[in-house]
Design an enzyme around this catalytic site. Structure first.
Site, short mmCIF file in Angstrom:
data_model
loop_
_atom_site.label_atom_id
_atom_site.label_comp_id
_atom_site.label_asym_id
_atom_site.label_seq_id
_atom_site.Cartn_x
_atom_site.Cartn_y
_atom_site.Cartn_z
N HIS A 83 15.34 12.47 12.03
CA HIS A 83 14.23 12.63 12.92
C HIS A 83 13.27 11.32 12.62
CE1 HIS A 83 12.20 15.41 9.83
NE2 HIS A 83 11.73 14.10 9.53
N HIS A 84 13.49 10.69 11.64
CA HIS A 84 12.73 9.56 11.49
C HIS A 84 13.34 8.23 12.27
CE1 HIS A 84 10.39 10.86 8.04
NE2 HIS A 84 11.36 11.74 7.68
N SER A 143 12.94 5.57 -13.88
CA SER A 143 12.07 6.52 -14.60
C SER A 143 11.89 7.93 -13.93
CB SER A 143 10.46 5.78 -14.23
OG SER A 143 9.55 6.73 -14.51
N SER A 144 12.04 7.75 -12.64
CA SER A 144 11.94 9.25 -12.01
C SER A 144 13.12 9.94 -12.45
CB SER A 144 12.18 9.34 -10.59
OG SER A 144 10.85 8.51 -10.00
N TYR A 203 9.05 15.95 0.39
CA TYR A 203 8.98 16.68 0.01
C TYR A 203 8.63 16.90 -1.62
CZ TYR A 203 9.62 18.82 4.33
OH TYR A 203 9.50 19.09 5.67
N THR A 238 7.60 26.63 5.48
CA THR A 238 6.54 26.16 5.35
C THR A 238 5.27 27.27 5.69
OG1 THR A 238 7.33 23.91 5.85
CG2 THR A 238 4.99 24.00 5.55
N HIS A 282 1.00 -1.09 -0.10
CA HIS A 282 -0.02 0.20 -0.06
C HIS A 282 0.82 1.16 -0.04
CE1 HIS A 282 -2.82 2.89 1.10
NE2 HIS A 282 -2.12 3.43 1.99
N LYS A 306 4.93 29.81 3.30
CA LYS A 306 3.77 29.35 2.16
C LYS A 306 2.53 29.32 2.57
CE LYS A 306 5.25 26.28 -0.87
NZ LYS A 306 6.19 27.17 -1.96
N ASP A 360 7.21 21.17 -26.62
CA ASP A 360 7.17 20.12 -26.08
C ASP A 360 8.16 19.82 -24.92
OD1 ASP A 360 6.93 17.14 -25.43
OD2 ASP A 360 5.83 17.00 -27.45
N GLU A 378 12.17 12.87 -0.11
CA GLU A 378 10.92 12.37 -0.81
C GLU A 378 9.65 12.71 -0.29
OE1 GLU A 378 10.52 10.10 -3.51
OE2 GLU A 378 8.57 9.70 -2.97
N SER A 396 -0.72 26.68 -5.53
CA SER A 396 -0.21 28.10 -5.77
C SER A 396 -1.08 28.67 -7.15
CB SER A 396 1.28 28.11 -5.78
OG SER A 396 1.61 27.82 -4.74
N TRP A 414 6.95 -0.13 4.19
CA TRP A 414 7.51 0.38 2.70
C TRP A 414 8.98 0.86 3.01
CZ3 TRP A 414 8.84 5.29 1.05
CH2 TRP A 414 8.66 6.35 2.18
N HIS A 417 13.49 11.55 3.62
CA HIS A 417 12.95 12.80 3.99
C HIS A 417 12.91 13.80 2.60
CE1 HIS A 417 11.06 15.30 6.71
NE2 HIS A 417 11.45 16.31 6.16
N ARG A 467 1.25 0.96 15.05
CA ARG A 467 1.00 0.52 13.71
C ARG A 467 1.60 -0.74 13.25
NH1 ARG A 467 5.48 4.43 10.52
NH2 ARG A 467 4.56 3.85 8.76
#
Lengths: 534, 185
Positions: free
Chosen positions: A310-311, A177-178, A265, A336, A85, A339, A114, A263, A276, A150, A261, A458
């Site tokens: 921090h994770h 791909s990315s 963002y 943040t 998931h 924004k 293009d 990722e 925006s 994950w 991390h 979890r």
């Protein structure tokens, strides 16, 4: 490139040009497409398909958690569901959705014909289905899907069954791909802008993608490295994460979160970009503090490289390191906040209307900010030690991923659907879709804060009895949210097949090039000759 | 605005950058090891620096529990003595028995862990079988010592410490008996 040249020879203006646009037909049009609009469409449909697959997995999780005890699935399968998931939603649904937006919009918004590398663009997209095939196929590997989460933490991932190898290859392919997609986007944005389109005149969406693409090029290879190390540990006798051979499983966590991390963002920043565009259009005011928005986004991106640990406060770290990561994380709240205040200031004294895109954008603003606040709570080390791996964390990141990124994607789809298809969506159904999503989203995830604060861990298929009520509410919400998305599918199909004809500029406040210079639907080839920008 | 050369140059640069970042991921491995070495985190299978203050704190008893496991290899591994009461500062020696129940020679590496985890730095191992990889021929039995001193700075609320060893197989290690005692990790 060939197509571009022939059209340049015609010397036509873009408007009304679509009549004698010759596009390839049949399967070839899609398999061999080099057209940014077709590739964007494919990205969006692919991500919707993966969104449904990942959503079904989420519903398996919520069904099992509807009541305490084990009723529906085996724990191994449950673990596999939580793993895939997450992987499918992050790499298969949200990221490709925003790449789809990028493909559709970036060339139109900067006045390019293009993307810079149309063939590489085709390859970037067509790498995704094999990766999806591997991720879904991993469920049928001997021993079932890899129930490692994950994040694919070692040592579990170095000991998991063959499904893990399929997952690793899927990540390699998705990474390639990315990276190709990002190289394409950066080159397009830096080299292909129409004359007069200075960097600081680009629509905010383009800016957010420029920054995101740099993040992707920087961190996707690091993730590829991490899973490569897992692969060689599994099969080739290396000891990167194997303590017996002098390695360290905690090292995996450091490398993973060095990717992980930024990722976060990579997912959030394009969502900021969409919002925006939408908020100024329905406030009928230009975006407040454009330059500060650009700098805030860039600072968020730079800071995202400095906060990864921090994770892993509970993985074992000297207290000085914990303090550093805590302060650095809290610092991200500043850009943040800039924004969020800019979006609110854009709406301030605007002449607001609340069509579906605006509803989703405001929903984003409220709920993303709420997710940001719980993120601040989690950044405080002593609190995090308590809440680590509880449902509080699950609630937090679903507020930023679902109410943040997904709501913003919905806002964007409703906003640009008239430009993409030339037809208007059904406003009434759109609003119903918004309200259903909003209510069911909060029903699903708000209660998870309470579960987490009460200590429910979890990724476990069973739980203590005192958590039963909130889990039942959350499961009802999840099914409601899931079925609401079928309404979304219906709305999109209805728009494409029988929507009312849309004007070239259906939103009077929208002022980027795709609205002001192109008809609806946008012709197959647009801006063959660059537009003149004042 | 199509300038193919500029685009290709940009693609080359970005590809090199991406390849560099792939390398950077691997560079994190030695970097991490260096940081752990400098800060002294993760000093699990290296001898501790000798204790400076060797005064034995006879006013305090700490109970030590010894645990042993083998993961993924067919070895029987257990401590000779399961629990023991020790004074901080006192030199203690305990022994472990290990037998290779399998039918082939195997090299294993023991990894210590501590319960609670933050007791780890206070258990100063001066001699330990975990400092080396261990080679056991099929059916061979060994008795192996661990020598340690509990640091006097042990927090007052720590009265019980579990020292747990897990043997993991080292795949691809040399199986020559001459190196059996000298294989350095």
């Amino acid at each position: 490139m060939e197509a571009v040249n022939t059209h340049a020879d015609h010397g036509h203006h873009d408007r009304g040009h679509d009549d004698h646009d010759h596009k390839p037909t049949g399967l070839k049009r899609w398999l061999m497409s080099t057209n940014h609009k077709d590739i964007g469409t494919m990205y969006l449909w692919f991500s919707f398909f993966m969104f449904i697959v990942g959503g079904i997995m989420a519903l398996v999780i919520r069904s099992e958690l509807f009541q305490p005890g084990l009723q529906i699935v085996k724990p191994e399968f449950f673990n596999s569901m939580t793993t895939y998931h997450g992987l499918i939603m992050v790499f298969g649904a949200i990221m490709p959705a925003f790449v789809g937006f990028a493909n559709w919009l970036i060339p139109m918004q900067i006045g390019a014909a293009d993307m810079a590398f149309p063939r590489m663009n085709n390859l970037s997209f067509w790498l995704l289905p094999p990766a999806a095939f591997l991720l879904i196929g991993a469920q049928f590997a001997p021993g079932g899907g890899a129930g490692v989460g994950w994040t694919l933490y070692a040592p579990l991932s170095t000991q998991a069954g063959p499904a893990m190898d399929l997952t690793i290859f899927a990540i390699h392919i998705l990474g390639m791909s990315s990276i190709m997609g990002s190289i394409n986007i950066i080159t397009t944005l830096l080299n292909m802008r129409a004359p007069g389109m200075a960097l600081m005149k680009m629509p905010m969406f383009c800016w957010t993608w420029l920054i995101t693409a740099y993040l992707l090029v920087a961190v996707m290879p690091v993730l590829a490295g991490a899973v490569t190390m897992t692969l060689t540990d599994r099969h080739f006798g290396t000891h990167f994460f194997n303590a017996a051979g002098g390695g360290d499983p905690v090292l995996y966590q450091h490398i993973f979160w060095f990717f992980g991390h930024p990722e976060v963002y990579i997912i959030a920043i394009p969502a900021f970009g969409v919002v925006s565009q939408v908020i100024p259009a329905f406030s009928r005011k230009p975006l407040f503090g454009y330059a500060s928005m650009v700098y805030a986004t860039a600072s968020i991106a730079i800071l995202s490289f400095m906060v990864w640990a921090h994770h892993m406060y509970t993985a074992g770290m000297p207290v000085q390191a914990q303090l550093y990561f805590m302060y650095a994380t809290v610092l991200i709240a500043v850009p943040t906040g800039v924004k969020v205040f800019n979006w609110v200031a854009t709406m301030w004294r605007g002449s607001l209307t609340f069509e579906t895109p605006m509803l989703f954008a405001i929903g984003f603003l409220f709920l993303f900010t709420l997710g940001g606040f719980t993120g601040l709570v989690l950044s405080i080390t002593p609190v995090d030690v308590q809440l680590h791996d509880t449902y509080y964390v699950v609630a937090h990141f679903h507020y930023v991923m679902v109410a943040g990124a997904l709501f913003s994607a919905f806002a964007g789809i409703y906003f640009w659907l008239p430009k993409w298809t030339g037809r208007m969506y059904d406003e009434k159904l759109g609003r119903i879709h918004f309200w259903l999503s909003l209510v069911f989203f909060n029903l699903t995830f708000f209660v998870q804060h309470f579960l987490g604060l009460a200590g429910m861990p979890r990724r476990i298929p069973d739980y203590a009895l005192q958590f039963a009520e909130f889990n039942a509410i959350s499961s009802v919400g999840a099914f409601g949210f899931g079925f609401s998305q079928l309404l979304f599918l219906y709305i999109v199909i209805k728009t494409i097949t029988s929507g009312e004809k849309a004007p070239d500029r259906p939103w009077e406040g929208a002022d980027s090039l795709e609205w002001t210079h192109l008809p609806s639907p946008a012709p197959f080839h647009s801006f063959v000759e660059p537009p003149v920008i004042k | 605005m199509i300038n193919k050369r500029a685009n290709n140059r940009m693609m080359t640069r970005l590809s090199i950058f991406a390849a560099g970042m792939f390398g950077f991921g691997f560079l994190l491995v030695p970097f991490y090891e260096k940081i752990c070495e400098v800060t002294g985190v993760n000093n699990l299978i290296k001898p501790a620096v000798a204790v400076v203050n060797t005064q034995v704190d006879v006013s305090r008893w700490v109970s030590m529990e010894f645990d042993a496991n083998a993961h993924g290899l067919n070895w029987e591994f257990k401590p000779v003595q399961r629990t023991m009461k020790v004074h901080p500062g006192e030199m203690v020696q305990v022994e472990y028995d290990v037998t290779n129940k399998g039918d082939r020679a195997t090299v294993g590496q023991a990894i210590p862990s501590y319960g609670p985890n933050h007791a780890g730095p206070f258990v100063r191992k001066l001699e330990c079988f975990c400092f080396k990889q261990q080679l056991l021929q099929a059916g061979e039995t060994k008795r192996m010592p661990v020598q340690f001193v509990l640091d006097g700075g042990l927090p007052a609320d720590l009265n019980t410490i579990t020292l747990s060893y897990t043997f993991f197989e080292v795949q691809g290690a040399s199986l020559k008996p001459t190196k059996a005692d000298g294989v350095n990790s």
